[in-house]
Design a protein around this motif. Structure first.
Motif, PDB file in Angstrom:
ATOM      1  N   GLN A  47     -18.962  -1.162  -2.720  1.00 41.09           N
ATOM      2  CA  GLN A  47     -19.292   0.073  -1.306  1.00 41.09           C
ATOM      3  C   GLN A  47     -20.357  -0.433  -1.390  1.00 41.09           C
ATOM      4  N   ASP A  60     -24.853 -16.278  13.386  1.00 43.83           N
ATOM      5  CA  ASP A  60     -24.498 -17.972  12.879  1.00 43.83           C
ATOM      6  C   ASP A  60     -23.878 -17.656  12.337  1.00 43.83           C
ATOM      7  N   GLY A 117     -16.550 -13.759  -0.128  1.00 49.49           N
ATOM      8  CA  GLY A 117     -16.915 -14.191   1.435  1.00 49.49           C
ATOM      9  C   GLY A 117     -16.647 -15.717   1.434  1.00 49.49           C
ATOM     10  N   ALA A 151     -20.420  -9.302  -3.054  1.00 47.56           N
ATOM     11  CA  ALA A 151     -20.010 -11.134  -3.509  1.00 47.56           C
ATOM     12  C   ALA A 151     -19.838 -10.966  -4.933  1.00 47.56           C
ATOM     13  N   PHE A 188      -6.038   2.717   2.879  1.00 50.85           N
ATOM     14  CA  PHE A 188      -7.119   2.468   2.466  1.00 50.85           C
ATOM     15  C   PHE A 188      -6.751   1.809   0.765  1.00 50.85           C
ATOM     16  N   ASP A 225     -12.012   6.690   0.658  1.00 50.52           N
ATOM     17  CA  ASP A 225     -11.356   7.171   1.609  1.00 50.52           C
ATOM     18  C   ASP A 225     -10.146   8.805   1.625  1.00 50.52           C
ATOM     19  N   VAL A 271     -17.893   4.386   7.856  1.00 56.57           N
ATOM     20  CA  VAL A 271     -17.728   4.677   6.530  1.00 56.57           C
ATOM     21  C   VAL A 271     -18.037   5.618   5.938  1.00 56.57           C
ATOM     22  N   PRO A 302     -24.324  -3.945   4.496  1.00 59.30           N
ATOM     23  CA  PRO A 302     -25.420  -3.364   3.994  1.00 59.30           C
ATOM     24  C   PRO A 302     -26.305  -4.050   3.101  1.00 59.30           C
ATOM     25  N   ALA A 308     -26.212 -10.518  -4.003  1.00 59.88           N
ATOM     26  CA  ALA A 308     -25.930  -9.435  -4.198  1.00 59.88           C
ATOM     27  C   ALA A 308     -25.419  -8.756  -2.903  1.00 59.88           C
ATOM     28  N   GLY A 355     -20.365 -10.621   0.717  1.00 59.42           N
ATOM     29  CA  GLY A 355     -19.257  -9.419   0.499  1.00 59.42           C
ATOM     30  C   GLY A 355     -18.233 -10.383   0.317  1.00 59.42           C
ATOM     31  N   THR A 379     -12.361  -0.564   9.292  1.00 60.67           N
ATOM     32  CA  THR A 379     -12.063   1.388   9.169  1.00 60.67           C
ATOM     33  C   THR A 379     -12.907   1.929  10.943  1.00 60.67           C
TER      34      THR A 379
HETATM   35  C1  LIG Z   1     -10.880  -0.326   4.090  1.00 59.26           C
HETATM   36  C2  LIG Z   1     -12.512  -0.278   4.287  1.00 59.26           C
HETATM   37  C3  LIG Z   1     -12.831   0.280   3.823  1.00 59.26           C
HETATM   38  C4  LIG Z   1     -14.066   1.208   3.476  1.00 59.26           C
HETATM   39  N1  LIG Z   1     -15.192   2.111   3.500  1.00 59.26           N
HETATM   40  C5  LIG Z   1     -15.530   2.203   2.758  1.00 59.26           C
HETATM   41  C6  LIG Z   1     -16.672   3.611   3.016  1.00 59.26           C
HETATM   42  O1  LIG Z   1     -16.341   4.569   3.242  1.00 59.26           O
HETATM   43  N2  LIG Z   1     -17.720   3.382   2.208  1.00 59.26           N
HETATM   44  C7  LIG Z   1     -17.967   2.814   1.575  1.00 59.26           C
HETATM   45  O2  LIG Z   1     -19.072   2.629   0.591  1.00 59.26           O
HETATM   46  N3  LIG Z   1     -17.550   1.872   1.536  1.00 59.26           N
HETATM   47  C8  LIG Z   1     -16.387   1.015   1.975  1.00 59.26           C
HETATM   48  N4  LIG Z   1     -16.390  -0.144   2.373  1.00 59.26           N
HETATM   49  C9  LIG Z   1     -16.585  -0.931   1.433  1.00 59.26           C
HETATM   50  C10 LIG Z   1     -17.717  -1.302   2.347  1.00 59.26           C
HETATM   51  O3  LIG Z   1     -17.529  -1.769   3.338  1.00 59.26           O
HETATM   52  C11 LIG Z   1     -18.288  -3.040   1.445  1.00 59.26           C
HETATM   53  O4  LIG Z   1     -18.359  -2.094  -0.133  1.00 59.26           O
HETATM   54  C12 LIG Z   1     -19.722  -3.495   1.983  1.00 59.26           C
HETATM   55  O5  LIG Z   1     -19.258  -3.976   3.419  1.00 59.26           O
HETATM   56  C13 LIG Z   1     -20.293  -4.500   1.124  1.00 59.26           C
HETATM   57  O6  LIG Z   1     -21.228  -4.982   2.219  1.00 59.26           O
HETATM   58  P1  LIG Z   1     -21.412  -6.250   2.022  1.00 59.26           P
HETATM   59  O7  LIG Z   1     -22.977  -6.270   2.519  1.00 59.26           O
HETATM   60  O8  LIG Z   1     -21.547  -6.559   0.516  1.00 59.26           O
HETATM   61  O9  LIG Z   1     -20.682  -7.008   2.622  1.00 59.26           O
HETATM   62  P2  LIG Z   1     -20.095  -6.815   3.835  1.00 59.26           P
HETATM   63  O10 LIG Z   1     -20.171  -5.721   4.645  1.00 59.26           O
HETATM   64  O11 LIG Z   1     -18.837  -7.598   3.616  1.00 59.26           O
HETATM   65  O12 LIG Z   1     -20.502  -7.954   4.736  1.00 59.26           O
HETATM   66  C14 LIG Z   1     -20.646  -9.777   5.172  1.00 59.26           C
HETATM   67  C15 LIG Z   1     -21.399 -10.277   5.948  1.00 59.26           C
HETATM   68  O13 LIG Z   1     -21.404 -11.267   5.472  1.00 59.26           O
HETATM   69  C16 LIG Z   1     -20.992 -12.420   6.466  1.00 59.26           C
HETATM   70  N5  LIG Z   1     -21.135 -13.528   6.249  1.00 59.26           N
HETATM   71  C17 LIG Z   1     -19.828 -14.603   5.079  1.00 59.26           C
HETATM   72  N6  LIG Z   1     -20.005 -15.987   4.986  1.00 59.26           N
HETATM   73  C18 LIG Z   1     -21.315 -16.287   6.165  1.00 59.26           C
HETATM   74  C19 LIG Z   1     -21.840 -17.329   6.525  1.00 59.26           C
HETATM   75  N7  LIG Z   1     -21.214 -18.465   5.904  1.00 59.26           N
HETATM   76  N8  LIG Z   1     -22.836 -17.396   7.319  1.00 59.26           N
HETATM   77  C20 LIG Z   1     -22.822 -15.946   7.887  1.00 59.26           C
HETATM   78  N9  LIG Z   1     -22.435 -15.172   8.259  1.00 59.26           N
HETATM   79  C21 LIG Z   1     -21.653 -14.803   6.793  1.00 59.26           C
HETATM   80  C22 LIG Z   1     -19.196 -11.455   6.957  1.00 59.26           C
HETATM   81  O14 LIG Z   1     -19.167 -11.966   8.078  1.00 59.26           O
HETATM   82  C23 LIG Z   1     -20.294 -10.165   7.120  1.00 59.26           C
HETATM   83  O15 LIG Z   1     -20.996 -10.124   8.718  1.00 59.26           O
HETATM   84  C24 LIG Z   1     -14.599  -0.414   2.355  1.00 59.26           C
HETATM   85  C25 LIG Z   1     -13.614  -1.461   2.695  1.00 59.26           C
HETATM   86  C26 LIG Z   1     -13.002  -1.538   3.230  1.00 59.26           C
HETATM   87  C27 LIG Z   1     -11.857  -2.893   3.345  1.00 59.26           C
END
Ligand SMILES: Cc1cc2nc3c(=O)[nH]c(=O)nc-3n(C[C@H](O)[C@H](O)[C@H](O)COP(=O)(O)OP(=O)(O)OC[C@H]3O[C@@H](n4cnc5c(N)ncnc54)[C@H](O)[C@@H]3O)c2cc1C
Length: 304
Positions: A279, A82, A237, A273, A134, A140, A49, A17, A270, A114, A46
């Protein structure tokens, strides 16, 4: 479509996201963007969302599919599946390398990588994680409301969590999985609220089809329950931010200012991370405003 050797405005690493909303804002600002994602988000375990306005209960996969469809309306954004393994260069001219040998040149870099869970060391926890175990009640808690739950936490923060979870259910037991690290006053506080507390190590979590049935302790105690909340151990991440000199907090997040800027010029972060608010909607929101900050910097530089 990206041209060979083209200098991109922004390379976004991570397509959750946070990265996706940044790509949307930058695409609408007509910036040349590549979003590189290896596709291993933390919420892959999960089924749904929750708490994301207009998307409550969507699957993580469907969320990403819709996001990509919307972003593809903006032709200056391209997607690459990639893993980024190396970044060199400086502000205005970064070189990004992937595990499949692709290279990208980019003025700015945005880490939206992330957070990751450390391996789950309690036997049986992996089978129920994301299905009936969770980490965050805002995500959740509704689904587990009024159910008999086990809370796996310890220390002073356990008291805070117990007060929090009581808003969703008053039928919960605390298993600290070893020494509880509580003071006498804190133990008394749990007793006052009639919260059962066990400090014997957890031997196993029994479940059927992802739904927890009971927590079995080393001293033979069995705690029946239908859900679990536990404290995860998290790491960033990707190690790349640290490798290129970004400061990292003691809990593993990238240090950023109010605009998502790291201490390395031209590098931003952002989402999970770079935040303690884990969330999806918070990550998306941060991705949007950090994208605006990057666009602002690019516009000022281009204007001269
Ligand atoms: C069990 C569980 C349930 C959850 N339920 C909810 C919910 O119901 N509602 C809610 O709002 N939030 C929920 N969350 C939290 C939510 O999933 C995160 O807050 C959200 O996904 C964060 O988004 P992000 O874009 O920061 O990171 P992420 O969604 O984790 O995406 C990061 C991406 O970066 C990629 N990446 C990392 N390193 C590299 C690299 N070197 N090269 C290329 N790609 C890379 C990863 O593979 C990943 O695809 C939940 C989390 C968990 C663990």
């Amino acid at each position: 479509m990206r041209m060979e050797n083209e200098l991109l405005d922004v390379t976004i690493i991570g397509g959750g996201p946070g990265g996706l909303n940044a790509a949307l804002v930058l695409g609408r600002a007509r910036k040349k963007v590549t979003i590189i994602d290896e596709g291993r988000p933390r919420n892959a375990v999960t089924r749904e969302v929750h708490g994301f306005l207009t998307r409550d209960k969507i699957t993580p996969h469907e969320f990403r599919r819709i996001a990509k469809e919307e972003i593809s309306n903006y032709p200056s954004v391209s997607f690459v599946a990639d893993t980024v393994v190396a970044i060199t260069g400086t502000d205005g001219q970064f070189q990004i390398e992937t595990v499949q040998g692709q290279t990208f040149a980019s003025k700015k870099v945005l880490f939206a990588v992330g957070m990751k869970d450390e391996p789950l060391d309690i036997p049986g926890l992996k089978d129920v994680y994301g299905k009936s175990a969770f980490v965050c009640p805002y995500c959740d808690g509704w689904e587990l409301r009024d159910q008999p739950l086990v809370i796996i936490r310890r220390g002073a923060e356990l008291l805070h969590f117990a007060a929090l979870i009581s808003g969703w259910t008053d039928r919960f037991t605390v298993c600290t999985n070893g020494p509880d690290e509580l003071t006498d006053t804190e133990r008394k506080e749990l007793r006052r609220h009639q919260v059962p507390l066990f400090d014997s190590p957890i031997r196993n979590i029994d479940s059927s089809d992802g739904i927890v049935q009971q927590v079995v302790l080393a001293d033979g105690t069995i705690v029946p329950c239908t859900g679990i909340f536990f404290k995860p151990e998290l790491i960033t991440g990707s190690d790349l931010p640290r490798m290129i000199g970004c400061s990292i907090t003691e809990w593993g997040a990238v240090v950023v200012d109010d605009f998502g800027k790291t201490n390395v010029p031209g590098v931003y972060s952002a989402g999970d991370a770079a935040s303690r608010m884990h969330q999806a909607i918070a990550a998306a929101s941060m991705g949007a405003f950090v994208a605006a900050a990057i666009n602002n910097e690019l516009s000022i530089e281009a204007w001269g």
